[in-house]
Design a protein around this motif. Structure first.
Motif, PDB file in Angstrom:
ATOM      1  N   LYS A 163       1.064  -1.331   0.289  1.00  0.00           N
ATOM      2  CA  LYS A 163      -0.234   0.020   0.088  1.00  0.00           C
ATOM      3  C   LYS A 163       1.235   1.500  -0.417  1.00  0.00           C
ATOM      4  N   HIS A 164       2.373   1.580   0.228  1.00  0.00           N
ATOM      5  CA  HIS A 164       2.975   2.094  -0.059  1.00  0.00           C
ATOM      6  C   HIS A 164       3.904   2.239  -0.501  1.00  0.00           C
ATOM      7  N   CYS A 220      -1.333  -7.815   1.942  1.00  0.00           N
ATOM      8  CA  CYS A 220      -1.856  -6.210   2.567  1.00  0.00           C
ATOM      9  C   CYS A 220      -2.728  -6.502   3.983  1.00  0.00           C
ATOM     10  N   THR A 252      -5.837  -6.127   5.391  1.00  0.00           N
ATOM     11  CA  THR A 252      -6.310  -5.181   5.857  1.00  0.00           C
ATOM     12  C   THR A 252      -5.957  -3.948   6.149  1.00  0.00           C
ATOM     13  N   CYS A 253      -4.239  -4.370   6.842  1.00  0.00           N
ATOM     14  CA  CYS A 253      -3.179  -3.520   7.298  1.00  0.00           C
ATOM     15  C   CYS A 253      -3.320  -1.808   6.475  1.00  0.00           C
ATOM     16  N   THR A 254      -3.138  -0.993   7.550  1.00  0.00           N
ATOM     17  CA  THR A 254      -2.531   0.342   6.807  1.00  0.00           C
ATOM     18  C   THR A 254      -2.315   0.552   7.556  1.00  0.00           C
ATOM     19  N   ILE A 258       0.563   3.532   6.005  1.00  0.00           N
ATOM     20  CA  ILE A 258      -0.852   4.578   5.410  1.00  0.00           C
ATOM     21  C   ILE A 258      -0.380   5.997   6.483  1.00  0.00           C
ATOM     22  N   ASP A 259      -1.098   5.277   7.820  1.00  0.00           N
ATOM     23  CA  ASP A 259      -1.087   6.110   8.889  1.00  0.00           C
ATOM     24  C   ASP A 259      -0.123   6.445   9.955  1.00  0.00           C
ATOM     25  N   PRO A 276      -4.688   3.856  -0.428  1.00  0.00           N
ATOM     26  CA  PRO A 276      -3.477   2.874  -0.710  1.00  0.00           C
ATOM     27  C   PRO A 276      -3.274   2.323  -2.299  1.00  0.00           C
ATOM     28  N   CYS A 326       7.394   4.073   6.505  1.00  0.00           N
ATOM     29  CA  CYS A 326       6.315   2.873   6.316  1.00  0.00           C
ATOM     30  C   CYS A 326       6.395   2.348   6.013  1.00  0.00           C
TER      31      CYS A 326
END
Length: 368
Positions: free
Chosen positions: A170-171, A204, A206-208, A211-212, A222, A260
Motif C-alpha cells: 500500500k506504500h 497486505c 486490511t493493514c494500513t 499509511i497511518d 492505498p 512506512c
C-alpha cells in the motif's frame, strides 16, 4: 550496455533451461531473487498517466518527458522480449548499525535512510547485472541487453511484481513474503525469449500501518503516493526550497525516509545486507545534526564520494539539515550551528536557516 541486436539469438537450450541457469547464476552473484517478466505491463501505463496528470510527480519532469516509454520496455530498448528482474537486500545488520527507530526518536540525531548508509547502490547493482549478462553471453553468445537500476524510465516495481519477486504494498514499494521490502531492484532488458513467472498475490490485507505512520501524509490512499508530500522526494529530488508547511513533519530526516517500512509487519522477515559495500560509512547511522551541518563542501564531497547522497550536492544537504535543526531540541549548540550558517552564500540555505532559527526562538515552539 545498449542492445547489440534486436534479433534474438539461437539458444543452445530451451528457454526454461536457460531461465533456470540464469536464476542459479544470479543467486551465485548474490541476488536474493531472480525472476522473469514479459514486456506487456497491462494497465500500469494507464495508472502511470493518471498519476502524472494529477501532478503527483512534483518537479520530477523527467517522468513526463519519458511518458509512456516507462511502461513499454520494447520502446525503451527495441527488441526487448523479456526482462530479468533481481533484488538485493540492503538493510544493515543491527549489530553493526544504530537502531533506526532510536535515531528517529532522538531529535538531535540525523536520520539517513538505511539504503544510503553505504556505497551507491547504482554502481553495485550495475556491476552485478553486468556480471550476470556476461555469464549469459558465455552460454548463448552475443545477445541484446541493457541493465537498469533506478536509473532510467523503467517501472521496476511493476516489472518485479510481474516477475514474482513480491507484490506492491500500500506504500507502493515491493514486498516479498519472506524478505519484506528493504531491498534494491535491478533489471536486465533482453531479447531472450524467457518464460514469464506468475505474479504473487497481495498479502497486505486490511493493514494500513504504512499509511497511518507517514509523517507528511504522502500515501494519500492505498497504493497511491503523492511524491510532492513524500519526505524522500522533499529531501532528495526537490531542487528548491522545501515547502514551509511540511518542514515540521520532516523531523530529523535529512535524507530519505523509512517510516512506512519500519512499521510494515512483513519486514519482520527482512533479509540483512550481505554486500560489504552496503556497510555503514562515516558514522551516518548515528551522526549528530550539528556534526554533519559543519561539513564544508570539500568535506561533503570527500566523505560522500561513492555514496548516493553526494548526488544532492552540498547546498541541498545543508538545506535538509537546517530543517532538521529547526525541529531539534533548543540547545545552545544547535542554535549556534544554525547561526554559523546564517550568512551562507546560498540564498536557499540562508532562508532555511532563518526559518529554523525563528522556529527555535518562537515562544510557541516546543523547543523552548
Amino acid at each position: 550496455m545498449p542492445a547489440r541486436s534486436t534479433s534474438p539469438p539461437s539458444l543452445p537450450c530451451s528457454p526454461d533451461e536457460l531461465a533456470a541457469r540464469i536464476r542459479e547464476w544470479g543467486q551465485a552473484l548474490g541476488f536474493a531473487s531472480v525472476g522473469f517478466a514479459g514486456v506487456d505491463l497491462g494497465d500500469a501505463e494507464t495508472r502511470l498517466m493518471e498519476w502524472l496528470a494529477a501532478g503527483r510527480h512534483g518537479d520530477m519532469h523527467y517522468m513526463e518527458r519519458h511518458g509512456t516509454t516507462r511502461a513499454r520496455p520494447a520502446e525503451l530498448v527495441p527488441g526487448t522480449l523479456s526482462v530479468i528482474s533481481v533484488r538485493l537486500p540492503y538493510w544493515p545488520d543491527p549489530q553493526q548499525a544504530a537502531d533506526a527507530q532510536a535515531v528517529l526518536e532522538d531529535p538531535d540525531a540525523a536520520y539517513v535512510s538505511r539504503y544510503a548508509l553505504g556505497r551507491d547502490y547504482h554502481k553495485v547493482l550495475r556491476a552485478r547485472l553486468q556480471a550476470l549478462a556476461d555469464r549469459i553471453e558465455a552460454l548463448v553468445g552475443p545477445f541484446g541487453y541493457r541493465a537498469f537500476t533506478d536509473s532510467a524510465p523503467v517501472m521496476e516495481v511493476e516489472i518485479a511484481r510481474r516477475a514474482a519477486l513480491g507484490w506492491r504494498g500500500k506504500h507502493t514499494l515491493l514486498i516479498h513474503r519472506d524478505a519484506g521490502s528493504q531491498f534494491f531492484l535491478g533489471e536486465l532488458y533482453t531479447n531472450l525469449p524467457l518464460p514469464a513467472d506468475a505474479p504473487q498475490p497481495d498479502h497486505c490485507g486490511t493493514c494500513t500501518r504504512c499509511i497511518d505512520v507517514c509523517p507528511t501524509g504522502a500515501i494519500v490512499a492505498p497504493y497511491q503516493l503523492d511524491a510532492r508530500l513524500c519526505v524522500s522526494y522533499l529531501t532528495i529530488e526537490l531542487d528548491g526550497p522545501i515547502p514551509e508547511p511540511l518542514r515540521p513533519a520532516i523531523g530529523n530526516r535529512i535524507y530519505g525516509c523509512d517510516d512506512c517500512q519500519l512499521v510494515c509487519p512483513w519486514n519482520r522477515h527482512a533479509q540483512l545486507a550481505v554486500e560489504p559495500d552496503f556497510a555503514v560509512r562515516n558514522g551516518l547511522d548515528r551522526a549528530s545534526l550539528t556534526e554533519l551541518f559543519a561539513w564544508s563542501e570539500d568535506e561533503f564531497d570527500t566523505k560522500l564520494a561513492g555514496s548516493a547522497i553526494r548526488r544532492i550536492g552540498h547546498v541541498r544537504w545543508l538545506r535538509n539539515i537546517a530543517v532538521a535543526l529547526g525541529n531539534a531540541s533548543g540547545t545552545a549548540s544547535n542554535i549556534a550551528a544554525l547561526a554559523a550558517r546564517a550568512d551562507h552564500p546560498s540564498a536557499m540555505v540562508r532562508e532555511h536557516v532563518t526559518w529554523a532559527l525563528a522556529r527555535q526562538h518562537s515562544p510557541d515552539s516546543q523547543h523552548d
